[in-house]
Design a protein around this motif. Sequence first.
Motif, PDB file in Angstrom:
ATOM      1  N   ALA A  11       0.834  -1.210   0.000  1.00  0.00           N
ATOM      2  CA  ALA A  11       0.000   0.000   0.000  1.00  0.00           C
ATOM      3  C   ALA A  11       0.866   1.258   0.000  1.00  0.00           C
ATOM      4  N   PHE A  12       1.921   1.255   0.798  1.00  0.00           N
ATOM      5  CA  PHE A  12       2.813   2.411   0.874  1.00  0.00           C
ATOM      6  C   PHE A  12       3.508   2.650  -0.462  1.00  0.00           C
ATOM      7  N   HIS A  13       3.952   1.579  -1.095  1.00  0.00           N
ATOM      8  CA  HIS A  13       4.591   1.691  -2.406  1.00  0.00           C
ATOM      9  C   HIS A  13       3.596   2.244  -3.438  1.00  0.00           C
ATOM     10  N   LEU A  14       2.381   1.739  -3.409  1.00  0.00           N
ATOM     11  CA  LEU A  14       1.352   2.216  -4.333  1.00  0.00           C
ATOM     12  C   LEU A  14       1.039   3.688  -4.075  1.00  0.00           C
ATOM     13  N   MET A  15       0.982   4.094  -2.818  1.00  0.00           N
ATOM     14  CA  MET A  15       0.733   5.504  -2.482  1.00  0.00           C
ATOM     15  C   MET A  15       1.825   6.386  -3.077  1.00  0.00           C
ATOM     16  N   ASN A  16       3.075   5.971  -2.924  1.00  0.00           N
ATOM     17  CA  ASN A  16       4.182   6.747  -3.485  1.00  0.00           C
ATOM     18  C   ASN A  16       4.086   6.823  -5.003  1.00  0.00           C
ATOM     19  N   MET A  17       3.707   5.728  -5.631  1.00  0.00           N
ATOM     20  CA  MET A  17       3.550   5.716  -7.085  1.00  0.00           C
ATOM     21  C   MET A  17       2.438   6.677  -7.516  1.00  0.00           C
ATOM     22  N   LEU A  18       1.328   6.669  -6.793  1.00  0.00           N
ATOM     23  CA  LEU A  18       0.207   7.554  -7.122  1.00  0.00           C
ATOM     24  C   LEU A  18       0.601   9.022  -6.964  1.00  0.00           C
ATOM     25  N   GLN A  19       1.285   9.343  -5.880  1.00  0.00           N
ATOM     26  CA  GLN A  19       1.696  10.734  -5.646  1.00  0.00           C
ATOM     27  C   GLN A  19       2.694  11.194  -6.716  1.00  0.00           C
ATOM     28  N   SER A  20       3.616  10.326  -7.072  1.00  0.00           N
ATOM     29  CA  SER A  20       4.600  10.651  -8.097  1.00  0.00           C
ATOM     30  C   SER A  20       3.921  10.837  -9.457  1.00  0.00           C
ATOM     31  N   PHE A  21       3.004   9.936  -9.768  1.00  0.00           N
ATOM     32  CA  PHE A  21       2.279  10.027 -11.033  1.00  0.00           C
ATOM     33  C   PHE A  21       1.488  11.329 -11.114  1.00  0.00           C
ATOM     34  N   LYS A  22       0.870  11.699 -10.000  1.00  0.00           N
ATOM     35  CA  LYS A  22       0.071  12.921  -9.955  1.00  0.00           C
ATOM     36  C   LYS A  22       0.927  14.153 -10.279  1.00  0.00           C
ATOM     37  N   THR A  23       2.155  14.191  -9.770  1.00  0.00           N
ATOM     38  CA  THR A  23       3.027  15.342 -10.072  1.00  0.00           C
ATOM     39  C   THR A  23       3.450  15.353 -11.527  1.00  0.00           C
ATOM     40  N   LYS A  24       3.583  14.184 -12.121  1.00  0.00           N
ATOM     41  CA  LYS A  24       4.003  14.110 -13.526  1.00  0.00           C
ATOM     42  C   LYS A  24       2.910  14.554 -14.488  1.00  0.00           C
ATOM     43  N   ILE A  25       1.638  14.379 -14.115  1.00  0.00           N
ATOM     44  CA  ILE A  25       0.580  14.743 -15.063  1.00  0.00           C
ATOM     45  C   ILE A  25       0.075  16.163 -14.868  1.00  0.00           C
ATOM     46  N   LYS A  26       0.614  16.891 -13.880  1.00  0.00           N
ATOM     47  CA  LYS A  26       0.186  18.272 -13.656  1.00  0.00           C
ATOM     48  C   LYS A  26       0.546  19.161 -14.769  1.00  0.00           C
TER      49      LYS A  26
END
Length: 122
Positions: A107-122
């Motif tokens: 879950a923690f790894h997935l959270m980090n992936m989601l947060q990172s992805f969110k910054t990339k699509i901004k």
Amino acid sequence: MEEYQAHFKFENLKIWQKAMDFGEMIFDESRNFPKEETYNLISQARRAADSIALNIAEGSISQSNPEFIKFINYAVRSLAEGVTCLHKAKRRNYISSEVFKQLYQEAFHLMNMLQSFKTKIK
């Protein structure tokens, strides 16, 4: 299952694939919960875990990046809900400390992936 050609862009997203795997892990572990939790914690944990991939998929077909980010945020909220279900399952002794740690790390790894992805699509 027969191989297929992915036609939807979300199928190629690592975060969607990871979310799909996480949902299956939660599904598998929740099979061992007591029957009296069928309509409570089992249902809640499964819906939260499945909602992560569902929101990523839905957001990926959005018309704009801000709208996609909105759905990524929904996925993050669902993940937080799923982590809370893990804590409940651990406190009620439905899962071992070892299983909790493994799912928590996922879950923690997935959270980090989601947060990172969110910054990339901004």
